[in-house]
Motif scaffolding. Sequence first.
Motif, PDB file in Angstrom:
ATOM      1  N   PRO A  51      46.455  23.926  58.431  1.00 16.97           N
ATOM      2  CA  PRO A  51      45.125  23.403  59.133  1.00 16.97           C
ATOM      3  C   PRO A  51      44.245  24.424  59.396  1.00 16.97           C
ATOM      4  N   GLY A  52      42.908  23.909  59.819  1.00 15.98           N
ATOM      5  CA  GLY A  52      42.012  24.793  60.272  1.00 15.98           C
ATOM      6  C   GLY A  52      41.134  25.397  59.213  1.00 15.98           C
ATOM      7  N   ASP A  53      40.160  26.205  59.355  1.00 15.14           N
ATOM      8  CA  ASP A  53      39.245  26.970  58.664  1.00 15.14           C
ATOM      9  C   ASP A  53      39.774  28.177  57.946  1.00 15.14           C
ATOM     10  N   LEU A  54      39.121  28.978  57.144  1.00 11.10           N
ATOM     11  CA  LEU A  54      39.511  30.124  56.458  1.00 11.10           C
ATOM     12  C   LEU A  54      40.119  31.095  57.520  1.00 11.10           C
ATOM     13  N   SER A  55      39.349  31.237  58.605  1.00 15.24           N
ATOM     14  CA  SER A  55      39.582  32.152  59.341  1.00 15.24           C
ATOM     15  C   SER A  55      40.782  31.920  60.163  1.00 15.24           C
ATOM     16  N   GLN A  56      41.150  30.691  60.394  1.00 13.04           N
ATOM     17  CA  GLN A  56      42.361  30.213  61.397  1.00 13.04           C
ATOM     18  C   GLN A  56      43.504  30.331  60.291  1.00 13.04           C
ATOM     19  N   LYS A  57      43.105  29.979  59.039  1.00 15.70           N
ATOM     20  CA  LYS A  57      44.254  30.212  57.975  1.00 15.70           C
ATOM     21  C   LYS A  57      44.932  31.676  57.875  1.00 15.70           C
ATOM     22  N   ILE A  58      43.655  32.574  57.897  1.00 16.67           N
ATOM     23  CA  ILE A  58      44.030  33.930  57.524  1.00 16.67           C
ATOM     24  C   ILE A  58      44.741  34.628  58.626  1.00 16.67           C
ATOM     25  N   ASP A  59      44.320  34.224  59.736  1.00 16.27           N
ATOM     26  CA  ASP A  59      44.647  35.109  61.118  1.00 16.27           C
ATOM     27  C   ASP A  59      46.259  35.211  61.158  1.00 16.27           C
ATOM     28  N   PRO A  60      47.052  34.259  60.905  1.00 15.40           N
ATOM     29  CA  PRO A  60      48.469  34.669  60.996  1.00 15.40           C
ATOM     30  C   PRO A  60      48.767  35.610  60.192  1.00 15.40           C
ATOM     31  N   TYR A  61      48.384  35.760  59.149  1.00 19.91           N
ATOM     32  CA  TYR A  61      48.735  36.834  58.103  1.00 19.91           C
ATOM     33  C   TYR A  61      48.341  38.237  58.622  1.00 19.91           C
ATOM     34  N   LEU A  62      47.499  38.228  59.596  1.00 28.35           N
ATOM     35  CA  LEU A  62      46.823  39.448  60.045  1.00 28.35           C
ATOM     36  C   LEU A  62      47.421  39.648  61.649  1.00 28.35           C
ATOM     37  N   ARG A  63      48.379  38.890  61.967  1.00 27.68           N
ATOM     38  CA  ARG A  63      48.789  38.833  63.447  1.00 27.68           C
ATOM     39  C   ARG A  63      49.570  40.457  63.615  1.00 27.68           C
ATOM     40  N   PRO A  64      50.438  41.108  62.931  1.00 33.23           N
ATOM     41  CA  PRO A  64      50.939  42.155  63.225  1.00 33.23           C
ATOM     42  C   PRO A  64      49.763  43.311  63.568  1.00 33.23           C
ATOM     43  N   LEU A  65      48.827  43.270  62.946  1.00 28.56           N
ATOM     44  CA  LEU A  65      47.480  44.136  62.992  1.00 28.56           C
ATOM     45  C   LEU A  65      46.911  43.841  64.425  1.00 28.56           C
ATOM     46  N   TYR A  66      46.548  42.694  64.856  1.00 26.88           N
ATOM     47  CA  TYR A  66      46.076  42.023  66.023  1.00 26.88           C
ATOM     48  C   TYR A  66      46.985  42.754  67.195  1.00 26.88           C
ATOM     49  N   ASP A  67      48.203  42.388  67.041  1.00 24.23           N
ATOM     50  CA  ASP A  67      49.208  42.662  68.088  1.00 24.23           C
ATOM     51  C   ASP A  67      49.305  44.533  68.524  1.00 24.23           C
ATOM     52  N   ALA A  68      49.221  45.218  67.371  1.00 20.58           N
ATOM     53  CA  ALA A  68      49.138  46.607  67.615  1.00 20.58           C
ATOM     54  C   ALA A  68      47.921  47.083  68.295  1.00 20.58           C
ATOM     55  N   LEU A  69      46.935  46.259  68.079  1.00 14.46           N
ATOM     56  CA  LEU A  69      45.379  46.570  68.575  1.00 14.46           C
ATOM     57  C   LEU A  69      45.444  46.237  70.113  1.00 14.46           C
ATOM     58  N   GLU A 122      47.861  46.026  72.080  1.00 14.21           N
ATOM     59  CA  GLU A 122      48.693  46.854  72.745  1.00 14.21           C
ATOM     60  C   GLU A 122      48.072  48.239  73.127  1.00 14.21           C
ATOM     61  N   MET A 123      47.420  48.704  72.313  1.00 11.76           N
ATOM     62  CA  MET A 123      46.863  49.942  72.314  1.00 11.76           C
ATOM     63  C   MET A 123      45.221  49.824  73.242  1.00 11.76           C
ATOM     64  N   LEU A 124      44.680  48.901  72.900  1.00 13.58           N
ATOM     65  CA  LEU A 124      43.390  48.855  73.671  1.00 13.58           C
ATOM     66  C   LEU A 124      43.201  47.775  74.604  1.00 13.58           C
ATOM     67  N   GLY A 125      43.863  46.788  74.593  1.00  9.96           N
ATOM     68  CA  GLY A 125      43.893  45.741  75.431  1.00  9.96           C
ATOM     69  C   GLY A 125      43.018  44.294  74.927  1.00  9.96           C
ATOM     70  N   PHE A 126      43.501  43.390  75.096  1.00 12.17           N
ATOM     71  CA  PHE A 126      42.777  42.073  74.513  1.00 12.17           C
ATOM     72  C   PHE A 126      41.414  42.057  74.630  1.00 12.17           C
ATOM     73  N   GLU A 127      40.862  42.308  75.958  1.00  9.20           N
ATOM     74  CA  GLU A 127      39.289  42.032  76.129  1.00  9.20           C
ATOM     75  C   GLU A 127      38.483  43.349  75.232  1.00  9.20           C
ATOM     76  N   GLN A 128      38.899  44.460  75.220  1.00  5.18           N
ATOM     77  CA  GLN A 128      38.341  45.384  74.385  1.00  5.18           C
ATOM     78  C   GLN A 128      38.285  45.111  73.138  1.00  5.18           C
ATOM     79  N   VAL A 129      39.536  44.540  72.477  1.00  2.00           N
ATOM     80  CA  VAL A 129      39.413  44.225  71.207  1.00  2.00           C
ATOM     81  C   VAL A 129      38.657  43.206  70.772  1.00  2.00           C
ATOM     82  N   ALA A 130      38.414  42.205  71.926  1.00  2.00           N
ATOM     83  CA  ALA A 130      37.626  41.128  71.588  1.00  2.00           C
ATOM     84  C   ALA A 130      36.046  41.538  71.348  1.00  2.00           C
ATOM     85  N   LYS A 131      35.917  42.546  72.110  1.00  2.73           N
ATOM     86  CA  LYS A 131      34.289  43.237  72.158  1.00  2.73           C
ATOM     87  C   LYS A 131      33.994  43.822  70.911  1.00  2.73           C
TER      88      LYS A 131
END
Length: 346
Positions: free
Chosen positions: A190-208, A210-219
Amino acid sequence: MAIRSPLNASLHIHSFTIEPVDSRRLASLCGQFDEHLLQIGKRLGIEVRNRGNQFELIGDKSLTQSAEAVLRQLYRETRGSAELTPETVHLFLQESGLENLSDALHDQDPHKPLVLRTKRMTIQPRGPNQQKYVRSILDHDINFGIGPAGTGKTYLAVACAVDALEREQIRRILLVRPAVEAGEKLGFLPGDLSQKIDPYLRPLYDALYEMLGFEQVAKLIERQVIEVAPLAYMRGRTLNNSFIILDESQNTTVEQMKMFLTRIGFGSTAVITGDTTQVDLPRGTRSGLLHVIDVLKGVNGIGFTHFKSKDVVRHPLVQRIVEAYDRFDLAQEQAREERRGQRDDA
């Protein structure tokens, strides 16, 4: 900028002034956001500072004195309407032979700083292979980290990228992954292309996170300082002053790997990680990672780090699982060899 200098060579501060003073020419010499000075510093392993036409170089004495000559030569190139580009700076460094001198000096140091600092934590590589991996990333523009899951390949690559960003050695981070299905078709998710791709990139997000914080990564993602994208989106781009991580590269085709490696621009570092035992490509399609190991073997300026099961830093059972699969694969290969030998004898 981090200073790479051998322990047996004391840091030297070399100051000089460039004349005549011309704000346009000085701006061209330094580059946008000082990209040319950062490029020279990164290539030579020295720190380059300036205030107007006053320059300060910090590093090995022989390198700083030679770097002054290169900067003066580049300044002469800005006469008239000429504007310096990263390509011009690269060619001057290449022709000067300074990079070879820098490599020889830094190769003498087996104890380079291996502590990576990010906004929220300090990361210390574990064991000799992780230390070798981080050292290779610091010393080469293109690096391969190859080995089983749980060895820290992706995590340490992200840590190096964040460290470089916070030191202002690079302007952005690109996290890239091939969107290859492992038993489930993307089109049925389900979802658009971004939502389909995000699960494949989850390990990269998780590391970011942990190192920068959720709000900083979003910015940073919103400002496109951090970009997360599927590999297919890299075609046609040239990536300068960036830290690019290609994760799960065993799922690239030969053509995709070549395409990705030729995207690397000036002032950029690329880290390619993968596990050659977990290829999810269609049967009969050769992995770009397996192919590139043979193609680039021995090419100067490219680093390879091969991790083994003993380098796994997750739950102890993960190491045992990896070793069990290795033993099984070896037994299978030996059995195939025996069957081939029997057929040949017959």
